[in-house]
Design a protein around this motif. Structure first.
Motif, PDB file in Angstrom:
ATOM      1  N   PHE A 241       0.755  -1.314   0.061  1.00 47.72           N
ATOM      2  CA  PHE A 241       0.095   0.008  -0.057  1.00 47.72           C
ATOM      3  C   PHE A 241       0.802   1.156   0.004  1.00 47.72           C
ATOM      4  O   PHE A 241       0.770   2.223  -0.809  1.00 47.72           O
ATOM      5  CB  PHE A 241      -0.986  -0.175   1.070  1.00 47.72           C
ATOM      6  N   VAL A 242       1.885   1.435   0.935  1.00 47.81           N
ATOM      7  CA  VAL A 242       2.693   2.263   0.744  1.00 47.81           C
ATOM      8  C   VAL A 242       3.424   2.728  -0.477  1.00 47.81           C
ATOM      9  O   VAL A 242       3.595   3.756  -0.908  1.00 47.81           O
ATOM     10  CB  VAL A 242       3.865   2.241   1.973  1.00 47.81           C
ATOM     11  N   ALA A 243       3.806   1.589  -0.987  1.00 44.15           N
ATOM     12  CA  ALA A 243       4.408   1.731  -2.420  1.00 44.15           C
ATOM     13  C   ALA A 243       3.488   2.323  -3.576  1.00 44.15           C
ATOM     14  O   ALA A 243       3.837   3.276  -4.094  1.00 44.15           O
ATOM     15  CB  ALA A 243       5.031   0.401  -2.848  1.00 44.15           C
ATOM     16  N   ALA A 244       2.156   1.885  -3.437  1.00 46.19           N
ATOM     17  CA  ALA A 244       1.161   2.460  -4.348  1.00 46.19           C
ATOM     18  C   ALA A 244       0.883   3.840  -4.074  1.00 46.19           C
ATOM     19  O   ALA A 244       0.747   4.564  -4.855  1.00 46.19           O
ATOM     20  CB  ALA A 244      -0.102   1.533  -4.194  1.00 46.19           C
ATOM     21  N   PHE A 245       0.770   4.357  -2.659  1.00 40.46           N
ATOM     22  CA  PHE A 245       0.601   5.600  -2.102  1.00 40.46           C
ATOM     23  C   PHE A 245       1.713   6.486  -2.841  1.00 40.46           C
ATOM     24  O   PHE A 245       1.558   7.731  -3.386  1.00 40.46           O
ATOM     25  CB  PHE A 245       0.404   5.497  -0.699  1.00 40.46           C
ATOM     26  N   ARG A 246       2.838   6.044  -2.475  1.00 41.54           N
ATOM     27  CA  ARG A 246       4.136   6.887  -2.939  1.00 41.54           C
ATOM     28  C   ARG A 246       3.849   7.092  -4.621  1.00 41.54           C
ATOM     29  O   ARG A 246       4.225   8.180  -5.004  1.00 41.54           O
ATOM     30  CB  ARG A 246       5.344   6.150  -2.621  1.00 41.54           C
ATOM     31  N   ARG A 247       3.690   5.814  -5.272  1.00 44.80           N
ATOM     32  CA  ARG A 247       3.688   6.095  -6.791  1.00 44.80           C
ATOM     33  C   ARG A 247       2.405   6.925  -7.087  1.00 44.80           C
ATOM     34  O   ARG A 247       2.671   7.901  -8.174  1.00 44.80           O
ATOM     35  CB  ARG A 247       3.581   4.722  -7.536  1.00 44.80           C
ATOM     36  N   GLY A 248       1.543   6.710  -6.528  1.00 44.49           N
ATOM     37  CA  GLY A 248       0.140   7.509  -7.082  1.00 44.49           C
ATOM     38  C   GLY A 248       0.199   8.993  -6.414  1.00 44.49           C
ATOM     39  O   GLY A 248      -0.449   9.907  -7.367  1.00 44.49           O
ATOM     40  N   VAL A 249       0.606   9.234  -5.333  1.00 40.72           N
ATOM     41  CA  VAL A 249       0.545  10.854  -4.910  1.00 40.72           C
ATOM     42  C   VAL A 249       1.943  11.405  -4.676  1.00 40.72           C
ATOM     43  O   VAL A 249       1.964  12.631  -4.986  1.00 40.72           O
ATOM     44  CB  VAL A 249       0.004  10.520  -3.500  1.00 40.72           C
ATOM     45  N   GLY A 250       2.983  10.797  -4.758  1.00 40.87           N
ATOM     46  CA  GLY A 250       4.358  11.450  -4.808  1.00 40.87           C
ATOM     47  C   GLY A 250       4.941  11.258  -3.771  1.00 40.87           C
ATOM     48  O   GLY A 250       6.419  11.528  -3.688  1.00 40.87           O
ATOM     49  N   VAL A 251       4.351  11.097  -2.666  1.00 44.05           N
ATOM     50  CA  VAL A 251       5.104  11.058  -1.315  1.00 44.05           C
ATOM     51  C   VAL A 251       4.241   9.982  -0.752  1.00 44.05           C
ATOM     52  O   VAL A 251       3.345   9.591  -1.051  1.00 44.05           O
ATOM     53  CB  VAL A 251       5.188  12.497  -0.553  1.00 44.05           C
ATOM     54  N   PRO A 252       5.234   9.116   0.407  1.00 43.03           N
ATOM     55  CA  PRO A 252       4.451   8.185   1.132  1.00 43.03           C
ATOM     56  C   PRO A 252       3.526   8.792   2.099  1.00 43.03           C
ATOM     57  O   PRO A 252       3.569   9.913   2.599  1.00 43.03           O
ATOM     58  CB  PRO A 252       5.667   7.659   1.849  1.00 43.03           C
ATOM     59  N   PRO A 253       2.695   8.024   2.602  1.00 43.89           N
ATOM     60  CA  PRO A 253       1.539   8.331   3.631  1.00 43.89           C
ATOM     61  C   PRO A 253       1.850   9.049   4.685  1.00 43.89           C
ATOM     62  O   PRO A 253       1.568  10.153   5.185  1.00 43.89           O
ATOM     63  CB  PRO A 253       0.658   7.257   3.917  1.00 43.89           C
ATOM     64  N   GLY A 254       3.322   8.659   5.483  1.00 45.65           N
ATOM     65  CA  GLY A 254       3.866   9.066   6.404  1.00 45.65           C
ATOM     66  C   GLY A 254       4.128  10.841   6.518  1.00 45.65           C
ATOM     67  O   GLY A 254       4.140  11.407   7.294  1.00 45.65           O
ATOM     68  N   THR A 255       4.701  10.922   5.159  1.00 46.44           N
ATOM     69  CA  THR A 255       4.996  12.579   4.888  1.00 46.44           C
ATOM     70  C   THR A 255       3.875  13.311   4.336  1.00 46.44           C
ATOM     71  O   THR A 255       3.628  14.315   4.983  1.00 46.44           O
ATOM     72  CB  THR A 255       5.866  12.401   3.563  1.00 46.44           C
ATOM     73  N   TYR A 256       2.797  12.650   3.828  1.00 47.30           N
ATOM     74  CA  TYR A 256       1.489  13.511   3.550  1.00 47.30           C
ATOM     75  C   TYR A 256       0.875  13.712   4.747  1.00 47.30           C
ATOM     76  O   TYR A 256       0.176  15.053   4.891  1.00 47.30           O
ATOM     77  CB  TYR A 256       0.767  12.766   2.391  1.00 47.30           C
ATOM     78  N   PHE A 257       0.652  12.814   5.643  1.00 47.83           N
ATOM     79  CA  PHE A 257      -0.077  13.035   6.896  1.00 47.83           C
ATOM     80  C   PHE A 257       0.915  13.333   8.053  1.00 47.83           C
ATOM     81  O   PHE A 257       0.209  12.906   9.341  1.00 47.83           O
ATOM     82  CB  PHE A 257      -0.722  11.920   6.896  1.00 47.83           C
ATOM     83  N   ALA A 258       1.775  13.693   7.996  1.00 48.75           N
ATOM     84  CA  ALA A 258       2.920  13.854   9.207  1.00 48.75           C
ATOM     85  C   ALA A 258       2.383  15.098  10.006  1.00 48.75           C
ATOM     86  O   ALA A 258       1.653  16.147   9.483  1.00 48.75           O
ATOM     87  CB  ALA A 258       4.416  14.480   8.517  1.00 48.75           C
ATOM     88  N   PRO A 259       2.365  14.974  11.305  1.00 50.49           N
ATOM     89  CA  PRO A 259       2.128  15.981  12.190  1.00 50.49           C
ATOM     90  C   PRO A 259       2.838  17.462  11.639  1.00 50.49           C
ATOM     91  O   PRO A 259       3.776  17.455  10.974  1.00 50.49           O
ATOM     92  CB  PRO A 259       3.011  15.576  13.611  1.00 50.49           C
ATOM     93  N   ALA A 260       2.092  18.330  12.040  1.00 53.22           N
ATOM     94  CA  ALA A 260       2.445  19.734  11.434  1.00 53.22           C
ATOM     95  C   ALA A 260       3.368  20.638  12.324  1.00 53.22           C
ATOM     96  O   ALA A 260       3.001  21.590  12.981  1.00 53.22           O
ATOM     97  CB  ALA A 260       1.293  20.746  10.930  1.00 53.22           C
ATOM     98  N   ASP A 261       4.614  20.007  12.427  1.00 47.27           N
ATOM     99  CA  ASP A 261       5.595  20.533  13.400  1.00 47.27           C
ATOM    100  C   ASP A 261       6.833  20.821  12.756  1.00 47.27           C
ATOM    101  O   ASP A 261       7.952  21.178  13.479  1.00 47.27           O
ATOM    102  CB  ASP A 261       5.939  19.364  14.483  1.00 47.27           C
ATOM    103  N   ARG A 262       6.747  21.169  11.296  1.00 49.27           N
ATOM    104  CA  ARG A 262       8.031  21.370  10.605  1.00 49.27           C
ATOM    105  C   ARG A 262       8.165  22.895  10.794  1.00 49.27           C
ATOM    106  O   ARG A 262       7.089  23.784  11.142  1.00 49.27           O
ATOM    107  CB  ARG A 262       7.849  21.381   9.166  1.00 49.27           C
TER     108      ARG A 262
END
Length: 262
Positions: A241-262
């Motif tokens: 699933f993570v591989a498919a998400f990265r291919r489809g969205v451009g980033v892994p789910p852990g990056t897209y949904f990371a906590p907003a603490d940058r």
């Protein structure tokens, strides 16, 4: 106007004289949508709580609190919520905005940007003009687009292929092949394959992957684990699933949904 035809609540609008940025805040119920509309100002659509979705330019963006969407002035769009949300929109007057993006852009919402948006949402009497202007300038400095791809799974026009598509929308984990679906809808696998390519611009496999990712995003945004979401949308393992998400969205789910603490 909400889907049930009732008027939506008026936003709380903060727009002091001379400000370059206005801020509007109001709640949206799960599944509540604005009809397509456009603004004379650029809009940054963001939800500090809940999950937004925006449809524009033939695409749909799912927006957890970690990202916002820049919508250029004059762009027809509709905004809704995939779970109960607080919509907080910033409006930037084009004649005072240095940004010239002419297409919608996903923007990461860092911890600093989150606090500045909240700061600008204060009542005018609580925030004098000079501090407000400084905050507006920093907000503009923090807006940087991130390269992600929108997930789209349009319905095919062919009634047999559409029947399959609607069944998969109801259960994205259904793993039947086109040959197996053909026995259900009365068409050959070859006919159905052509119908998906003609009607969606994608092969059946590509379309089903997009549908699964589209179904997964609200669940991930609501806090479900990658393992649980992978199972619910039909993947045999979280890594697939993570591989498919990265291919489809451009980033892994852990990056897209990371906590907003940058």
């Amino acid at each position: 106007m909400s889907p049930n035809g009732q008027s939506q609540p008026l936003p709380r609008l903060i727009n002091p004289p001379g400000a370059a940025v206005a801020v509007a805040s109001f709640p949206l119920d799960d599944g509540e949508w604005f009809a397509s509309h456009q603004h004379p100002a650029h809009q940054l659509a963001w939800a500090p709580h809940g999950v937004l979705a925006v449809r524009a330019s033939g695409r749909t963006w799912v927006l957890p609190s970690t990202v916002a969407l820049w919508i250029p002035a004059g762009t027809p769009h509709s905004t809704g919520a995939t779970s109960a949300a607080l919509l907080r929109s910033l409006y930037f007057w084009p004649d005072r905005c240095p940004l010239t993006w002419d297409e919608p852009q996903v923007v990461p919402v860092s911890g600093l940007l989150r606090e500045l948006i909240t700061y600008l949402a204060q009542a005018p009497e609580a925030l004098p003009a000079e501090p407000r202007q400084r905050a507006e300038d920093v907000v503009l400095d923090l807006l940087r687009p991130v390269s992600v791809t929108t997930v789209r799974a349009p319905l095919p026009a062919d009634p047999r292929a559409r029947r399959i598509a609607e069944a998969l929308r109801a259960d994205p984990s259904d793993g039947r092949t086109l040959a197996e679906w053909g026995a259900v809808v009365g068409a050959s696998a070859r006919t159905l394959a052509r119908a998906f390519v003609t009607g969606t611009g994608m092969t059946y496999g590509q379309w089903r992957t997009q549908l699964r990712l589209q179904a997964a995003m609200p669940m991930l945004a609501a806090g479900a684990t990658v393992s649980a979401v992978a199972r619910r949308v039909g993947y045999g393992s979280p890594s697939a699933f993570v591989a498919a998400f990265r291919r489809g969205v451009g980033v892994p789910p852990g990056t897209y949904f990371a906590p907003a603490d940058r």
